[in-house]
Design a protein around this motif. Structure first.
Motif, short mmCIF file in Angstrom:
data_model
loop_
_atom_site.label_atom_id
_atom_site.label_comp_id
_atom_site.label_asym_id
_atom_site.label_seq_id
_atom_site.Cartn_x
_atom_site.Cartn_y
_atom_site.Cartn_z
N VAL A 29 0.84 -1.20 0.00
CA VAL A 29 0.00 0.00 0.00
C VAL A 29 0.88 1.25 0.00
N GLU A 30 1.92 1.22 0.84
CA GLU A 30 2.83 2.37 0.92
C GLU A 30 3.49 2.66 -0.44
N ILE A 31 4.02 1.59 -1.05
CA ILE A 31 4.72 1.77 -2.34
C ILE A 31 3.76 2.32 -3.40
N SER A 32 2.54 1.77 -3.43
CA SER A 32 1.57 2.22 -4.43
C SER A 32 1.26 3.70 -4.26
N LYS A 33 1.13 4.12 -3.01
CA LYS A 33 0.82 5.54 -2.75
C LYS A 33 1.97 6.41 -3.22
#
Ligand code: SF4
Ligand code: SF4
Length: 336
Positions: free
Chosen positions: A248-252
């Motif tokens: 989720v962090e990377i996608s954001k």
């Protein structure tokens, strides 16, 4: 290593395949060493292309005497029948074999392209002819366009599709579901989002959690990359909560406006290496390599400041990136 059945074919391919792009930067002896190690680790699927300069030739050299251990896929951008027949013959010669397991129509990008390849004198009929002669085993299609592949899977003409898939580009999931229902093999390209993702283990694990995907094909140009990537295919346990949070962090952080380094935007009339320039901004801002990125950037002759905003690159980018705007951001990033 986990093996998955490639669509309707009788082929069982390793969940981690060998992507043939980065070996263009190596030499044929190195490729031989890499492929021997891949074999030892259970990798049996290789994907290359007529368009990857020396890739087919190096692979042909490296697999001499060991051809039967591998399932070979290649592809061509030829759009008409005669050019495709010539390309298949050339691939056979380069790969030093009399049989290619999977031959794909490469990067079918527009409706015009698609109808051309499927026309009477189009490339698809050349592949059918070559299949009839036993020179190729199966026919696939690759594209960055969901629209094209959504149409292609329904025709019954293709045994595989290849489409980008990684933890920040999962727009193909519905297509993959449909492919699975139709018993069409799914080859995931750009598993590392063209270098934007640095955690290879997480990136591959994410892809292979999806059982509709047959194989992911990371480019592997070093023995270390082979060790790291093949470990994922050996132990496909489910994603932990930590890993999910990280995704989720990377996608954001990456969003959707980032270069996948496919190179389709070139050549730039001003000689700008667009993906090469864009990645340096990412190195400077995201990976903390400020000094290194600056040194590299200022040593490049044609830089973002040389863009005359002709826009020809944007017409060719399969991700519709606003390259001109992105290059302006590069200038700002490097105080130019
Ligand atoms: S818009 Fe700029 S980067 Fe793109 S092709 Fe034209 S000159 Fe090159
Ligand atoms: S700008 Fe677009 S076409 Fe060019 S390398 Fe990046 S993703 Fe590919």
């Amino acid at each position: 290593m986990e093996y998955r059945k490639l669509g309707k074919s009788e082929l069982k391919v390793s969940a981690i395949g060998f992507g043939g792009i980065p070996i263009q930067k190596t030499n044929k002896e190195q490729v031989k060493e890499l492929l021997i190690r891949c074999e030892e680790k259970g990798v049996n699927f290789i994907d290359t292309a007529r368009g990857y300069t020396v890739s087919e030739e190096y692979i042909g050299y490296a697999l001499e005497g060991r051809r039967e251990k591998w399932i070979i896929a290649t592809k061509s951008m030829a759009r008409d029948k005669d050019s495709m027949i010539k390309d298949v013959e050339k691939s056979l010669e380069n790969l030093r074999t009399d049989y290619i397991d999977l031959y794909q129509l490469h990067n079918v990008k527009t409706d015009e392209d698609y109808y051309k390849v499927l026309s009477e004198d189009g490339a698809y009929n050349a592949l059918l002819e070559m299949k009839g002669k036993g020179k190729i085993g199966h026919i696939g299609i690759t594209s960055h366009s969901l629209d094209i592949l959504n149409i292609a899977v329904e025709t019954g003409k293709f045994e595989t599709i290849m489409y980008p898939y990684n933890l920040v580009e999962n727009q193909g999931e519905k297509l993959f579901n449909r492919a699975k229902e139709l018993n069409i093999g799914v080859i995931a390209m750009k598993p590392m989002a063209g270098g934007a993702l640095t955690d290879g283990k997480l990136a591959l694990k994410y892809i292979l959690q999806n059982n509709n995907v047959t194989t992911a094909i990371p480019g592997m140009a070093t023995l270390e990359e082979i060790e790291e990537n093949t470990k994922v295919g050996e132990n496909l346990d489910i994603l932990t909560e930590d890993e999910k949070n990280k995704i989720v962090e990377i996608s954001k952080e990456l969003g959707t406006e980032f270069c996948r380094r496919c190179g389709y935007c070139g050549p730039c009339p001003e000689g700008i290496d667009i993906p090469g320039i864009l990645i340096l901004k990412a190195y400077k801002e995201r990976y903390g390599l400020q000094e290194w990125a600056e040194q590299r950037y200022y040593s490049i002759k044609n830089r973002a400041k040389d863009c005359v905003e002709c826009g020809s690159c944007e017409k060719k980018c399969p991700y519709d990136l606003p390259i001109r705007k992105m290059l302006k951001e590069v200038r700002k990033c490097f105080n130019e």
